[in-house]
Design a protein around this motif. Structure first.
Motif, short mmCIF file in Angstrom:
data_model
loop_
_atom_site.label_atom_id
_atom_site.label_comp_id
_atom_site.label_asym_id
_atom_site.label_seq_id
_atom_site.Cartn_x
_atom_site.Cartn_y
_atom_site.Cartn_z
N GLY A 69 3.79 -6.14 1.56
CA GLY A 69 3.63 -6.22 0.13
C GLY A 69 3.34 -4.89 -0.54
N ILE A 70 2.74 -3.99 0.20
CA ILE A 70 2.40 -2.68 -0.34
C ILE A 70 2.90 -1.61 0.62
CG2 ILE A 70 0.54 -1.09 -0.96
CD1 ILE A 70 -1.13 -3.53 -1.74
N THR A 71 3.60 -0.63 0.07
CA THR A 71 3.99 0.55 0.82
C THR A 71 3.52 1.79 0.07
OG1 THR A 71 6.15 0.64 -0.26
CG2 THR A 71 6.03 -0.57 1.82
N ASN A 72 3.31 2.85 0.80
CA ASN A 72 2.87 4.10 0.19
C ASN A 72 3.43 5.25 1.01
OD1 ASN A 72 1.66 5.69 -1.69
ND2 ASN A 72 -0.45 5.28 -1.05
N TYR A 73 3.68 6.38 0.33
CA TYR A 73 4.36 7.50 0.97
C TYR A 73 3.71 8.82 0.59
CZ TYR A 73 8.04 4.02 1.50
OH TYR A 73 8.75 2.88 1.84
N ALA A 74 3.79 9.75 1.51
CA ALA A 74 3.41 11.12 1.19
C ALA A 74 4.40 11.67 0.17
CB ALA A 74 3.42 11.98 2.45
N ASP A 75 3.92 12.54 -0.69
CA ASP A 75 4.79 13.10 -1.73
C ASP A 75 6.02 13.79 -1.13
OD1 ASP A 75 2.13 14.12 -4.02
OD2 ASP A 75 3.16 12.20 -3.74
N SER A 76 5.85 14.37 0.04
CA SER A 76 6.93 15.15 0.65
C SER A 76 8.11 14.29 1.09
CB SER A 76 6.40 15.93 1.86
OG SER A 76 5.83 15.05 2.81
N VAL A 77 7.91 12.97 1.22
CA VAL A 77 8.99 12.09 1.69
C VAL A 77 9.34 11.02 0.67
CG1 VAL A 77 8.25 12.48 4.06
CG2 VAL A 77 7.55 10.38 2.89
N LYS A 78 8.60 10.94 -0.41
CA LYS A 78 8.81 9.89 -1.40
C LYS A 78 10.24 9.97 -1.95
CE LYS A 78 5.05 9.05 -3.47
NZ LYS A 78 3.85 9.13 -4.35
#
Length: 116
Positions: free
Chosen positions: A56-65
């Protein structure tokens, strides 16, 4: 015994794609948040992405977003990392990880090399 087994790494040209897999066992996969980390030569290990127990929730480092997508299949006890538009800076060993009652668990990693 917790096991996390990564696969899918390899050599790819800049702009190419790879899909990493993390096969999990020894814990209740469907209730655990799963994460991907990476460690480039000479650098600290860094967090890349996470996905909650039901996706339901995903999150990413800015470098790979915008380039990487994390997903999971709870029926297969497997997490994935789809990596698109790869850059030489993405070269690293990629690790799957989760936290259990025994603490943070790690796989052995899979090597990704982005080079022309």
């Amino acid at each position: 015994q917790v096991q996390l087994v990564e696969s899918g790494g390899g050599l790819v040209q800049p702009g190419g794609s790879l899909r990493l897999s993390c096969a999990a066992s020894g814990f209740t996969f469907s209730t655990n948040t799963m994460s991907w980390y990476r460690q480039a030569p000479g650098k600290e290990r860094e967090w890349v992405a996470l996905i909650t127990y039901n996706g339901g929730i995903t999150n990413y480092a800015d470098s790979v977003k915008g380039r990487f997508t994390i997903s999971r299949d709870n029926a297969k006890n497997t997490a994935y990392l789809q990596m698109n538009s790869l850059k030489p800076d993405d070269t690293a060993i990629y690790y799957c990880s989760t936290i259990t009652s025994r603490g943070r668990q790690w796989g052995e990693g899979t090597q990704v090399n982005v080079s022309s």
